[in-house]
Write a protein that holds these residues in place. Structure first.
Motif, short mmCIF file in Angstrom:
data_model
loop_
_atom_site.label_atom_id
_atom_site.label_comp_id
_atom_site.label_asym_id
_atom_site.label_seq_id
_atom_site.Cartn_x
_atom_site.Cartn_y
_atom_site.Cartn_z
N ASP A 207 -6.70 -0.21 -1.41
CA ASP A 207 -6.97 1.08 -0.79
C ASP A 207 -7.09 0.81 0.70
OD1 ASP A 207 -7.69 3.55 0.04
OD2 ASP A 207 -9.53 3.71 -1.13
N ASN B 183 -14.81 -5.00 0.19
CA ASN B 183 -14.90 -3.73 0.92
C ASN B 183 -14.41 -3.98 2.35
OD1 ASN B 183 -16.01 -2.38 -1.30
ND2 ASN B 183 -18.09 -3.02 -0.74
N TYR C 216 -6.21 1.19 -10.57
CA TYR C 216 -7.28 1.57 -9.65
C TYR C 216 -7.09 3.02 -9.22
CZ TYR C 216 -9.97 1.90 -5.32
OH TYR C 216 -10.83 2.30 -4.33
N ASP C 217 -8.14 3.84 -9.37
CA ASP C 217 -8.15 5.24 -8.96
C ASP C 217 -9.01 5.34 -7.71
OD1 ASP C 217 -8.13 7.93 -8.64
OD2 ASP C 217 -8.77 8.45 -10.66
N ASP C 218 -8.38 5.48 -6.55
CA ASP C 218 -9.14 5.53 -5.31
C ASP C 218 -9.85 6.85 -5.11
OD1 ASP C 218 -6.85 6.96 -5.12
OD2 ASP C 218 -6.22 6.19 -3.17
N GLU C 219 -9.42 7.92 -5.78
CA GLU C 219 -10.07 9.22 -5.61
C GLU C 219 -11.39 9.27 -6.37
OE1 GLU C 219 -9.13 13.98 -6.37
OE2 GLU C 219 -7.61 12.44 -6.80
N GLU D 179 -12.78 6.49 -7.72
CA GLU D 179 -13.42 5.20 -7.49
C GLU D 179 -13.82 4.51 -8.80
OE1 GLU D 179 -16.55 5.38 -4.68
OE2 GLU D 179 -15.24 5.91 -3.00
N CYS E 171 -4.82 -4.74 -6.18
CA CYS E 171 -4.82 -3.30 -5.90
C CYS E 171 -5.45 -3.09 -4.53
CB CYS E 171 -5.59 -2.53 -6.96
SG CYS E 171 -4.92 -2.68 -8.62
N LYS F 123 -10.66 1.53 2.18
CA LYS F 123 -11.93 1.23 1.52
C LYS F 123 -12.04 -0.20 1.03
CE LYS F 123 -12.70 6.00 -0.03
NZ LYS F 123 -12.91 6.87 -1.21
N ARG F 124 -11.14 -0.61 0.14
CA ARG F 124 -11.36 -1.88 -0.54
C ARG F 124 -10.06 -2.48 -1.02
NH1 ARG F 124 -13.61 2.12 -3.59
NH2 ARG F 124 -15.66 1.54 -2.81
N ALA G 118 -15.78 1.13 -9.18
CA ALA G 118 -15.26 0.36 -8.05
C ALA G 118 -16.27 0.18 -6.95
CB ALA G 118 -14.02 1.05 -7.49
N SER H 103 0.83 -1.20 0.00
CA SER H 103 0.00 0.00 0.00
C SER H 103 0.87 1.24 0.00
CB SER H 103 -0.91 0.00 1.23
OG SER H 103 -1.66 1.20 1.31
#
Length: 797
Positions: A300, A318, A370-373, A375, A298, A303-304, A392, A257
């Motif tokens: 986050d 999740n 993966y774009d966590d911002e 989603e 991937c 979150k997930r 996502a 991470s």
């Protein structure tokens, strides 16, 4: 006759002509200052009238400049066709032109005319002038710069992954085939001799996966377990630790991470995604539900967790990794179990919340972004010519990226998800030095004028780019934020490679692509123009297999504005086109020759002095080694009494035979302490018996009458007789100190042992007939030298 009035008239006319020439020269200087295009004096007027007119009258009679009567929009459109240097020159013509050039709209129009379109992402957000100047400056350094390009081999085999720290100029390169990693300097190519191994026994055997960052390397093994190599700044040593739990099969994917540095996630062929605590070495969570091997992970941290499998399915859990890690540490009491043997709390487990099925059959997942911002996640499937974008949060399809002009399969993808560029400041102009001309200094001073920004009229829109490469060598740039039910077309398509694209790097200024033939090319993302080519120069007659993709393929590319590093098979290629590395100075390229070749302090003389010094050191070292070898030879000869190797070997064999005759049978070694004491006592008795036998042999004169065989004496004692006992250790020491009590060589040579049996250790040895004390030595001519050695050792010579 010539009168005085004629002379006066000619003199006055000469003065008027001189005044006229001065006025014309003054008018020409005023033309450059006021921006007048053309000026011609009125030659039809009398010269006297021109001489008598004032300067104000001449200025009023000058014609207007027609270029200034053109509307400002037309002038901006004309100036937009100029490059930044020409615009700076135009700003020095007159105040009106300077006013036009100071407007930021002129620079924006010039940028669009030069590059063909607005930028996808701004390099400088303060003004279009800064954007135009900075981007053209970077392109000029790439196009015409003569930077350094270096190729070196870490010598660990085919490389699979690298980590580069450009700020401190060091990098890590690793290989899966031998589970090794080395540290190198990309600017010089120097590699540390001490390698980093992924196995505990430092064996160069293969591993199944690897993940490296600045301070640690995680290795996934075929046996299912994981090891981690930790690098610390304070100490030079490296620690290799092994996690306690393991997968039921090879570890196929490993990731970390970016926000949580003490957590590792691994996926195996068993379809389980494990969450590891680096501090304790425990597995704190198992994510179940996958039906095939996990290829991509991937994470986050809040979150997930997303995983892609070989069957094409994408699973989403999740889960809050931080909460799982905290709960496990509280339950285990922060115990470190790298040594093993401690009980742990139950491991957290969870099934996936939802999954995404592949669009077709036989489509394993190759890459997940993966774009966590925002989603969403972008998935690349194998054997597919499209790229899919999913949400996502619920797994719904949001977009499909496709190149309508090609049906080739996608080989690699890369994105630039940062909304702003790392380089937001305008580069400072170079300082004026003594060697710069006055004209260059004027240009630098004139380029520092401020501009009137127009961000309200033309707001900058940032487009985040997704780049894809296919097997035909095409590179497509898409808008990754687009959401559409139809296929999304590429913004720019680049055709430049003849083989499949194997690696891509993307930023706001350039697109760097590498192909399977080893070539690296740099492109302008706005216009798609090639600005640099880095060839893979291999001799035509080189003994290499050109069809081997592992030897030529570009696996990974990492770059900054000017510096970059790439993996090409077993080698690493690095380049540096920064301004301080440009080799444009003629003085640096061709330095003047100095006439100080004989001077020892010059470069050539210093080199000669160093060579002589090295030669003298080598000569002295060779002399010391020769002297040491001679001393060692003399010592060996002294110890061996001048015997040759063959003679020394025969002498050793003879001594061993003598020891075997006189020694007791070998007693089996037992582990008990009491048995060892008894054996020592029996050995002592055997030595005493041998000494008494030798003494009795010297005093006896009897000779056997049976076929020359020796008969045992009635007074002789057996070596293992039960009646023999040790009454005092001092008798043994006195017997050993007296050389006359030692057994003779002849008795040892002629004595032949009878049958040896472990069951009857007390069997009496047959002995040869004894000889007088005066003739204790054998009179055989072959043993003369041996007898001499024995006499010498006994002090009789």
């Amino acid at each position: 006759m010539h009168s005085d009035s004629d002379d006066t008239y000619n003199q006055q006319q000469f003065i008027d002509i001189r005044k006229q020439k001065k006025q014309q020269k003054y008018a020409k200087s005023k033309k450059f200052q006021n921006g007048i295009d053309k000026y011609e004096p009125q030659h039809n007027e009398p010269a006297i009238a021109q001489a008598g007119s004032s300067s104000n009258t001449l200025e009023n009679e000058r014609p207007k400049c027609m270029i200034n009567n053109v509307p400002m929009e037309v002038l901006i459109h004309i100036f937009a066709r100029l490059d930044p240097s020409s615009l700076i020159f135009a700003a020095q013509v007159c105040k009106f032109w300077r006013h036009i050039v100071k407007d930021d709209t002129c620079w924006r129009q010039g940028f669009i005319a030069y590059f063909g379109a607005p930028p996808f992402k701004r390099l400088a957000s303060d003004s279009w002038k800064s954007e135009y100047v900075l981007r053209t400056h970077l392109h000029r350094k790439w196009e015409k710069g003569r930077g350094t390009v270096l190729v070196f081999d870490p010598k660990i085999g085919p490389l699979d992954n690298i980590f580069v720290n450009f700020q401190n100029s060091w990098m890590l390169s690793g290989t899966l085939g031998r589970a090794m990693a080395t540290k190198s300097d990309p600017s010089t190519g120097k590699t540390d001799r001490i390698a980093i191994f992924g196995h505990e026994d430092a064996e160069p055997s293969p591993v199944s996966s690897m993940k490296m960052d600045g301070h640690q390397i995680i290795w996934g093994h075929f046996d299912g377990y994981l090891t981690i190599t930790t690098r610390t700044i304070s100490t030079s040593g490296r620690q290799l630790k092994r996690f306690t739990d393991f997968h039921e099969g090879p570890v196929t994917a490993v990731t970390t991470s970016s926000t949580l540095h003490n957590v590792v996630l691994s996926g195996g062929q068993d379809g389980i995604v494990k969450i590891w605590d680096i501090a304790s070495g425990r597995c704190v969570g198992n994510l179940l539900g996958a039906r095939s091997a996990v290829t991509k992970i991937c994470v986050d941290s809040r979150k997930r967790i997303i995983a892609g499998c070989t069957d094409g399915s994408t699973l989403v859990w999740n889960v809050d990794v931080v909460a799982v890690l905290t709960a496990a540490r509280n339950a285990n009491g922060h115990r470190h179990v790298y040594e093993g043997g401690q009980d742990a709390a139950p491991v957290y487990s969870q099934l996936p919340d939802f999954g995404v099925t592949p669009p077709g059959e036989d489509m394993p997942i190759m890459e997940i972004l993966y774009d966590d911002e925002h989603e969403f996640l972008i998935v690349q499937y194998s054997n597919c010519s499209r790229i899919y974008k999913y949400s996502a949060s619920d797994g719904q399809r949001q977009a499909v990226f496709e190149n309508p002009n090609s049906t080739a399969k996608i080989t690699c993808i890369q994105w630039d998800k940062e909304a702003t560029s790392a380089n937001e400041e305008e580069p400072t102009p170079p300082k004026a030095n003594v060697r710069q001309s006055r004209h260059q200094q004027d240009i630098i001073a004139a380029s520092n004028f401020p501009v009137v920004t127009s961000n309200e009229l033309f707001p900058s829109v940032t487009i985040r780019i997704l780049a894809s490469g296919d097997e035909n060598g095409n590179v497509c740039l898409f808008d990754m934020d687009s959401v559409s039910t139809k296929a999304t077309m590429p913004l720019t398509t680049i055709h430049g490679h003849h083989t499949a694209i194997s690696a891509i790097y993307l930023d706001a200024c350039k697109v760097v692509t590498g192909s399977t033939d080893g070539w690296i090319k740099i492109w302008d993302p706005i216009s798609g123009v090639n600005i640099k080519i880095l060839h893979n120069k291999i001799p035509r007659n080189a003994p290499v297999d050109r069809t081997d993709m592992d030897l030529f393929s570009v696996r990974k590319i990492i770059c900054t504005d000017y510096v970059g590093v790439a993996i090409i098979g077993n080698q690493i290629k690095s380049w540096d086109f920064s301004p301080d590395k440009q080799l444009l100075s003629r003085r640096k390229l061709r330095p003047k020759k100095s006439n100080n070749a004989g001077n020892l302090y010059s470069s050539r003389g210093q080199l000669q002095a160093e060579i002589h010094e090295a030669m003298n050191e080598s000569k002295s070292r060779i002399a010391d080694e020769r002297k040491a070898m001679e001393e060692e030879t003399r010592t060996i000869q002294k110890l061996t009494l001048g015997l040759s190797d063959t003679e020394a070997l025969e002498y050793a064999i003879m001594l061993s035979e003598e020891a075997s005759v006189q020694a007791t049978p070998v007693v089996q070694i037992k582990d008990d302490h009491d048995k060892g004491t008894e054996e020592d006592e029996e050995l002592m008795q055997a030595v005493i018996a041998s000494l008494e036998s030798a003494k009795h042999e010297q005093s006896s004169d009897r000779v056997s009458n049976d076929e020359g065989d020796a008969t045992p004496s009635n007074d002789s004692l057996s070596l293992f007789s039960e009646s023999t006992s040790v009454t005092d250790d001092r008798e043994l020491y006195q017997a050993l100190d007296d050389p006359t009590e030692w057994p003779s060589i002849g008795s040892a040579k002629n004595s032949i042992p009878s049958s040896w049996s472990d069951s009857n250790p007390g069997r009496i040895l047959e002995q040869a007939p004894s000889r007088p004390a005066a003739s204790r030595y054998v009179e055989d001519e072959d043993d003369e030298e041996l007898q001499y050695v024995l006499k010498l050792s006994m002090g009789e010579v």
